[in-house]
Design a protein around this motif. Structure first.
Motif, PDB file in Angstrom:
ATOM      1  N   PRO A   1       0.843  -1.198   0.000  1.00  0.00           N
ATOM      2  CA  PRO A   1       0.000   0.000   0.000  1.00  0.00           C
ATOM      3  C   PRO A   1       0.882   1.253   0.000  1.00  0.00           C
ATOM      4  O   PRO A   1       1.968   1.268   0.599  1.00  0.00           O
ATOM      5  N   SER A   2       0.416   2.289  -0.629  1.00  0.00           N
ATOM      6  CA  SER A   2       1.256   3.474  -0.820  1.00  0.00           C
ATOM      7  C   SER A   2       1.695   4.097   0.500  1.00  0.00           C
ATOM      8  O   SER A   2       2.839   4.582   0.617  1.00  0.00           O
ATOM      9  N   ASP A   3       0.813   4.106   1.525  1.00  0.00           N
ATOM     10  CA  ASP A   3       1.212   4.739   2.769  1.00  0.00           C
ATOM     11  C   ASP A   3       2.291   3.924   3.483  1.00  0.00           C
ATOM     12  O   ASP A   3       3.216   4.501   4.090  1.00  0.00           O
ATOM     13  N   ILE A   4       2.229   2.596   3.401  1.00  0.00           N
ATOM     14  CA  ILE A   4       3.273   1.750   3.973  1.00  0.00           C
ATOM     15  C   ILE A   4       4.576   1.964   3.211  1.00  0.00           C
ATOM     16  O   ILE A   4       5.659   2.115   3.800  1.00  0.00           O
ATOM     17  N   ARG A   5       4.477   1.971   1.888  1.00  0.00           N
ATOM     18  CA  ARG A   5       5.660   2.159   1.048  1.00  0.00           C
ATOM     19  C   ARG A   5       6.334   3.497   1.342  1.00  0.00           C
ATOM     20  O   ARG A   5       7.572   3.581   1.468  1.00  0.00           O
ATOM     21  N   ASP A   6       5.551   4.548   1.489  1.00  0.00           N
ATOM     22  CA  ASP A   6       6.119   5.866   1.764  1.00  0.00           C
ATOM     23  C   ASP A   6       6.813   5.901   3.120  1.00  0.00           C
ATOM     24  O   ASP A   6       7.882   6.507   3.268  1.00  0.00           O
ATOM     25  N   ARG A   7       6.225   5.237   4.090  1.00  0.00           N
ATOM     26  CA  ARG A   7       6.836   5.269   5.424  1.00  0.00           C
ATOM     27  C   ARG A   7       8.084   4.392   5.484  1.00  0.00           C
ATOM     28  O   ARG A   7       9.012   4.704   6.233  1.00  0.00           O
ATOM     29  N   ILE A   8       8.127   3.335   4.726  1.00  0.00           N
ATOM     30  CA  ILE A   8       9.358   2.558   4.633  1.00  0.00           C
ATOM     31  C   ILE A   8      10.464   3.408   4.016  1.00  0.00           C
ATOM     32  O   ILE A   8      11.604   3.418   4.494  1.00  0.00           O
ATOM     33  N   SER A   9      10.134   4.128   2.953  1.00  0.00           N
ATOM     34  CA  SER A   9      11.124   5.017   2.326  1.00  0.00           C
ATOM     35  C   SER A   9      11.626   6.052   3.321  1.00  0.00           C
ATOM     36  O   SER A   9      12.832   6.350   3.374  1.00  0.00           O
ATOM     37  N   HIS A  10      10.719   6.578   4.112  1.00  0.00           N
ATOM     38  CA  HIS A  10      11.130   7.583   5.091  1.00  0.00           C
ATOM     39  C   HIS A  10      11.964   6.948   6.200  1.00  0.00           C
ATOM     40  O   HIS A  10      12.907   7.582   6.701  1.00  0.00           O
ATOM     41  N   ALA A  11      11.653   5.710   6.564  1.00  0.00           N
ATOM     42  CA  ALA A  11      12.465   5.016   7.572  1.00  0.00           C
ATOM     43  C   ALA A  11      13.893   4.851   7.075  1.00  0.00           C
ATOM     44  O   ALA A  11      14.851   5.026   7.842  1.00  0.00           O
ATOM     45  N   PHE A  12      14.052   4.522   5.801  1.00  0.00           N
ATOM     46  CA  PHE A  12      15.404   4.451   5.225  1.00  0.00           C
ATOM     47  C   PHE A  12      16.089   5.810   5.306  1.00  0.00           C
ATOM     48  O   PHE A  12      17.271   5.913   5.662  1.00  0.00           O
ATOM     49  N   PHE A  13      15.359   6.861   4.955  1.00  0.00           N
ATOM     50  CA  PHE A  13      15.933   8.206   4.987  1.00  0.00           C
ATOM     51  C   PHE A  13      16.398   8.578   6.392  1.00  0.00           C
ATOM     52  O   PHE A  13      17.508   9.071   6.589  1.00  0.00           O
ATOM     53  N   VAL A  14      15.547   8.314   7.372  1.00  0.00           N
ATOM     54  CA  VAL A  14      15.858   8.682   8.757  1.00  0.00           C
ATOM     55  C   VAL A  14      17.099   7.943   9.246  1.00  0.00           C
ATOM     56  O   VAL A  14      18.006   8.536   9.841  1.00  0.00           O
ATOM     57  N   THR A  15      17.143   6.634   9.012  1.00  0.00           N
ATOM     58  CA  THR A  15      18.273   5.845   9.517  1.00  0.00           C
ATOM     59  C   THR A  15      19.555   6.155   8.756  1.00  0.00           C
ATOM     60  O   THR A  15      20.628   6.265   9.359  1.00  0.00           O
ATOM     61  N   ASP A  16      19.446   6.295   7.428  1.00  0.00           N
ATOM     62  CA  ASP A  16      20.645   6.607   6.642  1.00  0.00           C
ATOM     63  C   ASP A  16      21.209   7.969   7.014  1.00  0.00           C
ATOM     64  O   ASP A  16      22.435   8.143   7.125  1.00  0.00           O
ATOM     65  N   GLN A  17      20.324   8.949   7.203  1.00  0.00           N
ATOM     66  CA  GLN A  17      20.774  10.296   7.546  1.00  0.00           C
ATOM     67  C   GLN A  17      21.544  10.296   8.865  1.00  0.00           C
ATOM     68  O   GLN A  17      22.606  10.913   8.988  1.00  0.00           O
ATOM     69  N   ARG A  18      21.013   9.568   9.864  1.00  0.00           N
ATOM     70  CA  ARG A  18      21.686   9.537  11.154  1.00  0.00           C
ATOM     71  C   ARG A  18      23.018   8.794  11.087  1.00  0.00           C
ATOM     72  O   ARG A  18      24.039   9.252  11.621  1.00  0.00           O
ATOM     73  N   ARG A  19      23.028   7.657  10.420  1.00  0.00           N
ATOM     74  CA  ARG A  19      24.283   6.902  10.289  1.00  0.00           C
ATOM     75  C   ARG A  19      25.334   7.701   9.534  1.00  0.00           C
ATOM     76  O   ARG A  19      26.500   7.783   9.955  1.00  0.00           O
ATOM     77  N   ASP A  20      24.930   8.357   8.430  1.00  0.00           N
ATOM     78  CA  ASP A  20      25.878   9.151   7.653  1.00  0.00           C
ATOM     79  C   ASP A  20      26.411  10.315   8.473  1.00  0.00           C
ATOM     80  O   ASP A  20      27.604  10.658   8.375  1.00  0.00           O
ATOM     81  N   ARG A  21      25.553  10.910   9.285  1.00  0.00           N
ATOM     82  CA  ARG A  21      25.994  12.015  10.131  1.00  0.00           C
ATOM     83  C   ARG A  21      27.032  11.542  11.138  1.00  0.00           C
ATOM     84  O   ARG A  21      28.044  12.204  11.373  1.00  0.00           O
ATOM     85  N   ASP A  22      26.790  10.372  11.721  1.00  0.00           N
ATOM     86  CA  ASP A  22      27.731   9.830  12.708  1.00  0.00           C
ATOM     87  C   ASP A  22      29.069   9.496  12.066  1.00  0.00           C
ATOM     88  O   ASP A  22      30.130   9.739  12.653  1.00  0.00           O
ATOM     89  N   VAL A  23      29.024   8.932  10.872  1.00  0.00           N
ATOM     90  CA  VAL A  23      30.266   8.590  10.182  1.00  0.00           C
ATOM     91  C   VAL A  23      31.043   9.848   9.826  1.00  0.00           C
ATOM     92  O   VAL A  23      32.267   9.921  10.018  1.00  0.00           O
ATOM     93  N   GLU A  24      30.347  10.865   9.324  1.00  0.00           N
ATOM     94  CA  GLU A  24      31.043  12.098   8.950  1.00  0.00           C
ATOM     95  C   GLU A  24      31.651  12.782  10.167  1.00  0.00           C
ATOM     96  O   GLU A  24      32.757  13.346  10.096  1.00  0.00           O
ATOM     97  N   ALA A  25      30.964  12.721  11.303  1.00  0.00           N
ATOM     98  CA  ALA A  25      31.528  13.305  12.527  1.00  0.00           C
ATOM     99  C   ALA A  25      32.808  12.579  12.924  1.00  0.00           C
ATOM    100  O   ALA A  25      33.768  13.202  13.417  1.00  0.00           O
ATOM    101  N   ALA A  26      32.847  11.268  12.710  1.00  0.00           N
ATOM    102  CA  ALA A  26      34.051  10.501  13.041  1.00  0.00           C
ATOM    103  C   ALA A  26      35.196  10.810  12.077  1.00  0.00           C
ATOM    104  O   ALA A  26      36.378  10.777  12.466  1.00  0.00           O
ATOM    105  N   LEU A  27      34.868  11.116  10.820  1.00  0.00           N
ATOM    106  CA  LEU A  27      35.898  11.397   9.816  1.00  0.00           C
ATOM    107  C   LEU A  27      36.392  12.836   9.848  1.00  0.00           C
ATOM    108  O   LEU A  27      37.489  13.116   9.333  1.00  0.00           O
TER     109      LEU A  27
END
Length: 451
Positions: A162-188
């Motif tokens: 369903p589109s609402d599930i699909r959209d929230r999965i996409s946003h879950a990827f965005f949220v987790t990737d953004q935080r992980r990338d931020r943590d990695v960049e802070a370490a670098l």
């Protein structure tokens, strides 16, 4: 409307009349006759206020009609009769529509507590946490949701969701990737400041490819690291012993190290199966024969970068020899150092490590006649007691012991000498940051693996 599509919202009544009314309502929905469906389901709820399928439709219908108060009343009326995950979920949806995000989060959390694998409840709980500014909680819940979606196979065909599930999965990827990338960049950041960005360009490219899921071109058909491929390193499955003069130090202590190993083997205290994974792990099929088996066992001196005190105290000369070497150091990941015992007639299947840029060293201690070999890439080499073998375990590798006696080696990690000091620091910092992210938020850690 997808209101009646959720598997957990089926007809939960044994009353034949209610089942008939519910079936008629489903037919009306399929025909797009929402008014008739609503009338039929209102009759169902009059007799069974906690009827999951009818309530699912009516609550979401009320939300779509901007009557969130009615939606909450319906859900709370049903919760007086039963406490089920679907009812808590619907209650959360109604509270969300009323902008009571704290209460909605609590309702979704109750649904998850009763059914930890219910993806919609996890996704909507994460949404409330984001709205409330609970960023760490949002990342953790999002990561749980993505794990559930992956293990359920839902990420393989997201277009079918369903589109609402699909959209929230996409946003879950965005949220987790953004935080992980931020943590990695802070370490670098301090490494960039010290050496300049150009000095760690290969590590940046490797991280970008790994974290975006866009694999770099494979430099060799048999080189397949499971986590990170550092570009620009000529593919070499084997390295010559003469390239590492510092290994003279540990080879000179072979007899003393073997003596300590024999002490360990005498009582087998501290020995454990080399492979120990859940039967539903992605790699479990490959390791089926050796999983939790004593046919391939290990005795760890360093594990994931931590010194194993109880084991290392029994092997002081081994530890002294190891600690004199320039081992690979990554917080919570390496060094790895262990005795590896391969029972007679045992074969280790082909597999790959997690990363290139790391080299694995075998110091052979007990090698029976006609034992077998270690194969990396397309070349097999035999063990020779007291002489180190060095290979890149990001290549497909395997080993076998065809003799009637056990084989034993000391295994440890060193850096690939082709990495600069800046690259080693950047790789160490970024892998440690990704590992910390996964430990903090409960994700599977792809940075860890076996040799």
């Amino acid at each position: 409307m997808q209101a009646m599509a959720n598997e957990r919202s089926k007809d939960n009544s044994n009353d034949p009349l209610l089942q008939q009314l519910f079936a008629l309502a489903q037919r009306a929905l399929r025909q797009g006759d929402l008014a008739s469906a609503e009338q039929l389901l209102t009759s169902v709820l009059a007799s069974e206020p906690a009827h999951a399928g009818a309530l699912n439709f009516m609550v979401l219908r009320a939300i779509e009609a901007n009557d969130a108060t009615r939606a909450r009343q319906l859900a709370e009326q049903a919760l007086e009769r039963a406490s089920t995950p679907p009812l808590h979920y619907l209650h959360g949806r109604a509270l969300e529509a009323l902008s009571d995000h704290a209460a909605a989060r609590a309702a979704f959390a109750r649904a998850v507590a009763q059914d930890p694998l219910w993806l919609p409840a996890l996704l909507w709980q994460a949404s409330q946490e984001e709205t409330l500014g609970l960023q760490d909680a949002c990342v953790g819940t999002s990561l749980r949701a993505l794990r559930v979606a992956e293990k359920s196979g839902l990420l393989e065909s997201p277009e079918r969701l369903p589109s609402d599930i699909r959209d929230r999965i996409s946003h879950a990827f965005f949220v987790t990737d953004q935080r992980r990338d931020r943590d990695v960049e802070a370490a670098l950041a301090p490494i960039r400041a010290r050496y300049g960005t150009q000095a760690i360009e290969r590590i940046d490219r490797a991280l970008e490819a790994s974290m975006s899921g866009q694999q770099l071109p494979w430099p060799h058909p048999l080189q397949r690291p499971t986590f990170l491929l550092i570009p620009g390193l000529e593919p070499r499955p084997w390295f010559d012993r003469e390239e590492f003069p510092f290994l003279d130090q540990i080879e000179a202590h072979t007899a003393a190290i073997r003596e300590e190993l024999l002490g360990v083997l005498a009582d087998e205290v501290g020995l454990s199966p080399y492979i120990d994974m859940s039967s539903d792990a992605p790699a479990a099929r490959v390791w089926q024969e050796l999983n939790r088996s004593s046919r391939w066992s290990s005795y760890h001196l360093y594990r994931h970068g931590e010194r194993i005190e109880a084991d290392s105290q029994r092997c002081p000369r081994t530890m002294e020899a190891l600690d004199s070497l320039p081992l690979m150091h990554v917080p919570h990941h390496s060094p790895e150092a262990l005795f590896s015992i391969l029972k007679a007639g045992t074969r280790i299947p082909p597999h790959t490590g997690v990363i290139n840029g790391r080299l694995t060293v075998h110091l052979p201690l007990i090698v029976p006649h006609d034992c077998g070999a270690l194969k990396a890439g397309d070349e097999a080499r035999m063990w020779e007691e007291g002489r180190c073998l060095i290979f890149d375990d990001s290549f497909v590798h395997e080993a076998w012991n065809d003799s009637p006696h056990d084989r034993a080696v000391l295994i440890f990690d060193i850096w690939d000498p082709r990495l600069s000091q800046a690259e080693r620091e950047a790789l160490s910092a970024s892998v440690a940051a990704i590992g910390h992210f996964n430990r903090t938020f409960g994700g599977d850690d792809p940075t860890r693996g076996s040799h």
